[in-house]
Design a protein around this motif. Sequence first.
Motif, short mmCIF file in Angstrom:
data_model
loop_
_atom_site.label_atom_id
_atom_site.label_comp_id
_atom_site.label_asym_id
_atom_site.label_seq_id
_atom_site.Cartn_x
_atom_site.Cartn_y
_atom_site.Cartn_z
N LYS A 48 0.86 -1.18 0.00
CA LYS A 48 0.00 0.00 0.00
C LYS A 48 0.90 1.23 0.00
N VAL A 49 0.45 2.27 -0.68
CA VAL A 49 1.22 3.51 -0.73
C VAL A 49 0.89 4.33 0.51
N GLY A 50 1.92 4.68 1.27
CA GLY A 50 1.71 5.52 2.44
C GLY A 50 1.68 6.96 2.00
N THR A 51 2.75 7.67 2.29
CA THR A 51 2.88 9.05 1.83
C THR A 51 4.19 9.18 1.05
N VAL A 52 4.08 9.67 -0.16
CA VAL A 52 5.25 9.88 -1.01
C VAL A 52 5.56 11.38 -1.02
N ASP A 53 6.71 11.74 -0.50
CA ASP A 53 7.13 13.15 -0.48
C ASP A 53 8.05 13.41 -1.67
N LEU A 54 7.71 14.41 -2.45
CA LEU A 54 8.46 14.73 -3.66
C LEU A 54 8.95 16.18 -3.63
N THR A 55 10.17 16.37 -4.05
CA THR A 55 10.72 17.71 -4.27
C THR A 55 11.10 17.80 -5.73
N ILE A 56 10.37 18.60 -6.48
CA ILE A 56 10.48 18.61 -7.94
C ILE A 56 11.05 19.94 -8.42
#
Length: 227
Positions: A48-56
């Motif tokens: 399951k996907v929890g939280t994906v943190d992205l810096t773009i």
Amino acid sequence: MPKLNEYLGGIVSEIASARKMADMQTVQIAKEYAQDDLLKHFSIPRMKVGTVDLTIPFATAGNSTPMIFRDFMYDEMIKVAKTDYDPSDIKSDQSLKAFIIDLEVYYNDAIKKVRDENTTTITDSQIQYFEIIPQYMREFCQSLPNFRWKQTNPEFFQQSISKRVIGEARKVIEKTEDYEIIVEASKLMELDVKCLIYAKMSVSEAGMEWSRYEDINGNIIETLIPE
């Protein structure tokens, strides 16, 4: 170059696709467990996907110039039709382009009507000025021998044309700016670091599952509810 909303939306879409691939693998594992006398007593592993943190990182490339009617109309038609339209049929393709040029009169007339009413935005009532364009476009394309309509739904085709027409008209009337961005690593490395913008985004899963129940009349109802 992509626009910011398209780029960020594409990233979220890819994360959703990754979850789908994981679920398909879970189904395969479940079948294997069911066939094994020992494994069938174990719980099925599922990601399951929890939280994906992205810096773009990205940089702005300026606003896109509004396209003229004949260009954006043909562009949208090709985009929606995809493989259903065969542009190598020169005679039919030229016939389509000539028809689009004729349609430009209706577009310019609709723009003039909106401007004459001196509104700063295109209102719901003014949208009807443009409705004849996607309708005529659909009818003409359905008469073309090089348009197969195998994967393209006529209703969806007309809606897409209508959305593009209204969107382009808003750029003209409302003076909206549609900024494109630079996202390629090689191009970003060539820029001064002061030109870079960083978008921080967190993507969390909110899954849905099918629920099945019987109403008071005995009918079986299936609906999606949050997990």
